[in-house]
Design a protein around this motif. Structure first.
Motif, PDB file in Angstrom:
ATOM      1  N   ARG A 260     -52.443 110.814 -71.860  1.00 32.20           N
ATOM      2  CA  ARG A 260     -51.969 111.890 -73.091  1.00 32.20           C
ATOM      3  C   ARG A 260     -53.167 112.235 -73.548  1.00 32.20           C
ATOM      4  O   ARG A 260     -53.870 111.833 -74.155  1.00 32.20           O
ATOM      5  CB  ARG A 260     -51.133 111.120 -74.215  1.00 32.20           C
ATOM      6  N   VAL A 261     -53.254 113.635 -73.663  1.00 29.43           N
ATOM      7  CA  VAL A 261     -54.015 114.297 -74.562  1.00 29.43           C
ATOM      8  C   VAL A 261     -53.351 115.233 -75.588  1.00 29.43           C
ATOM      9  O   VAL A 261     -52.358 115.865 -75.205  1.00 29.43           O
ATOM     10  CB  VAL A 261     -54.970 115.120 -73.783  1.00 29.43           C
TER      11      VAL A 261
ATOM     12  N   LYS B 220     -62.744 121.004 -74.352  1.00 32.52           N
ATOM     13  CA  LYS B 220     -63.655 119.870 -74.026  1.00 32.52           C
ATOM     14  C   LYS B 220     -62.594 118.618 -73.931  1.00 32.52           C
ATOM     15  O   LYS B 220     -62.839 117.728 -73.314  1.00 32.52           O
ATOM     16  CB  LYS B 220     -64.649 119.737 -75.463  1.00 32.52           C
ATOM     17  N   LYS B 221     -61.831 118.651 -74.981  1.00 33.50           N
ATOM     18  CA  LYS B 221     -60.618 117.440 -74.990  1.00 33.50           C
ATOM     19  C   LYS B 221     -60.041 117.506 -73.657  1.00 33.50           C
ATOM     20  O   LYS B 221     -59.579 116.425 -73.045  1.00 33.50           O
ATOM     21  CB  LYS B 221     -59.820 117.543 -76.363  1.00 33.50           C
ATOM     22  N   ILE B 222     -59.569 118.684 -73.171  1.00 36.60           N
ATOM     23  CA  ILE B 222     -58.691 118.587 -71.997  1.00 36.60           C
ATOM     24  C   ILE B 222     -59.435 118.409 -70.810  1.00 36.60           C
ATOM     25  O   ILE B 222     -58.950 117.480 -70.084  1.00 36.60           O
ATOM     26  CB  ILE B 222     -58.006 120.205 -71.778  1.00 36.60           C
ATOM     27  N   LEU B 223     -60.410 119.259 -70.804  1.00 40.48           N
ATOM     28  CA  LEU B 223     -61.534 118.881 -69.581  1.00 40.48           C
ATOM     29  C   LEU B 223     -61.917 117.537 -69.345  1.00 40.48           C
ATOM     30  O   LEU B 223     -62.136 116.680 -68.246  1.00 40.48           O
ATOM     31  CB  LEU B 223     -62.794 119.836 -69.643  1.00 40.48           C
TER      32      LEU B 223
ATOM     33  N   LEU C 188     -66.501 113.227 -80.540  1.00 40.72           N
ATOM     34  CA  LEU C 188     -67.345 114.224 -81.298  1.00 40.72           C
ATOM     35  C   LEU C 188     -68.817 114.089 -81.015  1.00 40.72           C
ATOM     36  O   LEU C 188     -69.339 115.269 -80.812  1.00 40.72           O
ATOM     37  CB  LEU C 188     -67.222 114.245 -82.912  1.00 40.72           C
ATOM     38  N   SER C 189     -69.272 112.938 -81.152  1.00 35.49           N
ATOM     39  CA  SER C 189     -70.724 112.655 -80.672  1.00 35.49           C
ATOM     40  C   SER C 189     -71.137 113.095 -79.315  1.00 35.49           C
ATOM     41  O   SER C 189     -72.241 113.754 -78.910  1.00 35.49           O
ATOM     42  CB  SER C 189     -71.253 111.139 -80.981  1.00 35.49           C
TER      43      SER C 189
ATOM     44  N   LYS D 220     -56.226 127.874 -69.933  1.00 36.16           N
ATOM     45  CA  LYS D 220     -57.762 128.354 -70.639  1.00 36.16           C
ATOM     46  C   LYS D 220     -58.816 127.549 -70.280  1.00 36.16           C
ATOM     47  O   LYS D 220     -59.640 127.785 -69.774  1.00 36.16           O
ATOM     48  CB  LYS D 220     -57.653 128.751 -71.963  1.00 36.16           C
ATOM     49  N   ALA D 221     -58.433 126.385 -70.622  1.00 39.93           N
ATOM     50  CA  ALA D 221     -59.519 125.184 -70.347  1.00 39.93           C
ATOM     51  C   ALA D 221     -59.857 124.800 -68.769  1.00 39.93           C
ATOM     52  O   ALA D 221     -61.115 124.824 -68.559  1.00 39.93           O
ATOM     53  CB  ALA D 221     -59.073 123.590 -70.831  1.00 39.93           C
TER      54      ALA D 221
END
Lengths: 362, 326
Positions: B290-291, B312-315, A356-357, B219-220
């Motif tokens: 793993r995501v 963001k998490k995926i990229l 998050l940060s 999409k990501a």
């Protein structure tokens, strides 16, 4: 004894008030003091206004999916008024009126449907379990609550709500059977609002009434006009007495109607006709209760207007608070998984906070 | 060919099989007259009659349990559970009967039935409406679990599931029911169960996903500016898992990323990574990644974004895995 006279196999529906609030069954008119009557009406009206406003907010995109209670208020306010503070409520998911009467704040009730778990955190002493979505599972909880109260030697009962559709579920049977076997002080109220989403009551059970299912469990059952708040009060009062004397379970079918959609995601015009809804609008529980109070010279249009204004403002102000309420924090999301956060979850939480940060920086 | 949403493709497959095969029946809560809460089965009762397309009392165990009986008696039930989060009352039937009937009767009975259910999050839904419970089915020997990500695959996989001699659990990514259309053949066709689909060949990273997570991943990846060559695999069938396709890909790329909506522990990703470790360990150039979700209860909508997948998490995972050096 109402339960005797209106026994499940008598094919009679218990009613005290007619559709405009005239007492048609004086023998069983419950003796409720004026203060309580006015409080009951106040909470019923609050539930109605909160419901209608929530629907408006939802249509404006300010509220998420929720299950409106409109039309079923008497089936909830009557029973709750007949309970004592130590009694439990094990609800399904359409019991906002009961929630409010039993001490859940409107803000909490709204917060849940607003999508925040804080809406299921009730103050100490509010003996209400959180909204229960999985159909029927709450009946077994009530059986356990009731059994425990009896075991502890308390004179408390557990009231559970379920719908006509819910009675098809295994857990309805299991909970009724379990509680009945041990004479647990449980009261099961089936709000027969005629539809389970789109599926009509006739497709749900072949039983002529839902109350007659009580016969199979060996407990009293009764069909009550669920839009008659006094009838619902009187029956629950009697069921409570039985329960606390160790006589066990009562099954109450509240014959009512869901005036709104199943949830705001549902379009009831697909499966029911306007004429049917209009007929039930004439049986609105609020009209009936108001008529009764007017007959007792406890209420008039002026008082009504003042209260509507007051409650409307209260509901509006409450929703504003909900709208500016803080979203669940990362702590809240992780920390309630266990009493103590395991190491692996601590690691995952730290990873998430770092993510998050980092996201904020980018 | 017609342009269809995933939802329309499922409806089309059901319609076609109800037409072609008189033993097919379709039922569930609100799944008859109204066509289900998502309208996946809309119009089927009007066309095929109330005897074959019908509403049931609310009882998931009765829906699946009765399907077992019907299948034994020669029908092919395709039943709908309203949300995967409500399947638990049926889980008893699924585990103790659906998965075992063939084996315990030494194949004298088979259960050629399909249990459909919408799954997954990201639709700001109520409690119990956002789960990704793949593991609970993939863990049970005797069950097949299929999850389409596209309209084309939805029709082909559901058709294959209905024709399959064994029970198939069919997860429908409700987030993408109506999002996006694709050309879908009008005629009957099948997409083979148990075969992953290499959507895009690449040399740097093997990225495996399925269902709604796969669409999120695509999409990501549109926002990936770096020059990273990704081999994108749609697993499509979770059980039996096509790990051969994944293992062969990892032998080429040396790097594995699995993206799913599941919680982390004992997810399908865990199994994929285990298999890659067993079969292609010496080809790995970086630890597999793993995501997905954390090991928490899916938050209600105001907090759901903490658990849900996002670009963001995926990229971030793609970049970090591509840049990993031993």
């Amino acid at each position: 004894m109402i339960l005797k006279e209106y026994d499940a196999l008598s094919k009679k529906r218990f009613q005290v008030l007619d559709e405009v609030g005239k007492v048609i069954n004086p023998k069983f008119e419950p003796k409720i003091d004026d203060k309580t009557l006015l409080h009951m009406y106040r909470m019923m009206l609050l539930a109605r206004i909160a419901d209608e406003k929530a629907l408006q907010y939802q249509r404006q995109g300010r509220m998420l999916t929720f299950a409106p209670v409109k039309g079923q208020e008497a089936a909830q306010i009557g029973p709750m008024a007949a309970l004592e503070e130590g009694d439990w409520l094990s609800p399904a998911f359409r019991e906002q009126a009961a929630f409010l009467y039993k001490g859940v704040s409107l803000e909490q009730a709204y917060l849940y449907w607003y999508g925040n778990e804080r809406g299921s955190f009730f103050e100490d002493g509010v003996r209400v379990l959180p909204v229960n979505v999985p159909i029927g599972s709450q009946v077994n909880h009530a059986a356990g609550l009731a059994y425990a109260e009896k075991l502890k030697g308390n004179k408390n009962v557990a009231v559970t709500y379920i719908g006509d559709g819910g009675t098809s579920h295994g857990e309805f049977h299991e909970g009724m059977n379990f509680a009945s076997v041990y004479n647990a002080p449980m009261i099961c109220i089936v709000q027969n609002n005629q539809y389970a989403i789109s599926t009509p009551r006739a497709k749900q059970t072949k039983s002529e009434t839902i109350s007659q299912k009580a016969v199979a469990y060996g407990v009293p059952g009764i069909q009550v006009d669920g839009n008659d708040v006094l009838a619902m009060y009187a029956v629950v009062k009697e069921a409570r007495e039985r329960a606390t004397k160790g006589e066990g379970v009562t099954l109450i079918e509240a014959y009512t109607y869901r005036l709104g959609p199943h949830t705001t995601s549902d379009d009831p015009t697909i499966y029911r006709k306007d004429e049917e809804v209009n007929e039930w609008l004439l049986k609105d529980p609020l009209i009936r209760f108001k008529g009764y109070l007017e007959g007792k010279k406890l209420w008039d249009d002026k008082k009504e207007a003042t209260l509507v204004e007051e409650l409307t403002e209260y509901v509006g102000e409450t929703f504003k608070k909900v709208e500016v309420s803080e979203d669940p924090t990362v702590d809240e999301i992780f920390d309630h998984t266990y009493a103590t956060l395991p190491e692996e979850l601590k690691r995952q939480k730290a990873q998430h906070l770092a993510f998050l940060s980092e996201s904020e920086e980018n | 060919m017609a342009m269809m949403t995933l939802l329309q493709a499922i409806n089309n497959a059901l319609d076609q099989q109800l037409t072609n095969d008189p033993t097919v029946v379709s039922y569930g809560e609100d799944a008859g007259f109204e066509g289900g809460v998502f309208r996946v089965t809309a119009g089927l009762q009007a066309k095929h009659g109330e005897a074959r397309v019908f509403d049931t009392p609310i009882a998931e165990s009765a829906i699946v349990g009765s399907a077992v009986g019907m299948a034994i008696a020669g029908m092919k039930p395709v039943v709908e559970l309203q949300f995967s989060g409500f399947m638990f009352p049926a889980y008893n039937q699924i585990v103790v009967h659906l998965a075992r009937f063939r084996n315990r009767s030494r194949s004298s009975y088979s259960l050629p039935l399909v249990v459909r259910m919408p799954y997954g999050g990201g639709v700001r839904a109520l409690e119990h409406h956002s789960e990704s419970l793949e593991t609970l089915f993939a863990h049970i020997p005797g069950l097949k679990l299929v999850i389409p990500s596209t309209p084309y695959d939805a029709k082909g996989l559901l058709t294959a599931a209905i024709k399959d001699p064994d029970p198939v659990i069919f997860f429908e990514p409700k987030k993408y029911y109506r999002a996006g259309k694709q050309e879908v053949p009008e005629e009957e066709y099948i997409v083979e169960i148990g075969k992953a689909n290499v959507l895009q060949e690449g040399t740097d990273i093997t990225l495996v996903s399925w269902g709604a997570a796969l669409r999120d991943t695509q999409k990501a990846l549109q926002n990936l500016k770096e020059n990273i060559s990704i081999e994108l695999i749609d697993l499509r069938t979770i059980a039996p898992m096509d790990s051969v396709t994944v293992v062969e890909s990892v032998k080429k790329t040396g790097r594995l990323l699995v993206v799913s909506e599941q919680v982390k522990t004992l997810s399908i990703a865990s199994e994929l990574i285990a298999r890659v470790n067993e079969e292609a360990f010496l080809y790995l150039e970086a630890p597999p990644v793993r995501v997905g979700g954390y090991d928490i209860t899916i938050p209600l909508p105001r907090g759901e974004h903490h658990q849900a997948l996002n670009d963001k998490k995926i990229l971030r995972a793609v970049r970090s895995l591509a840049g990993y050096e031993v």
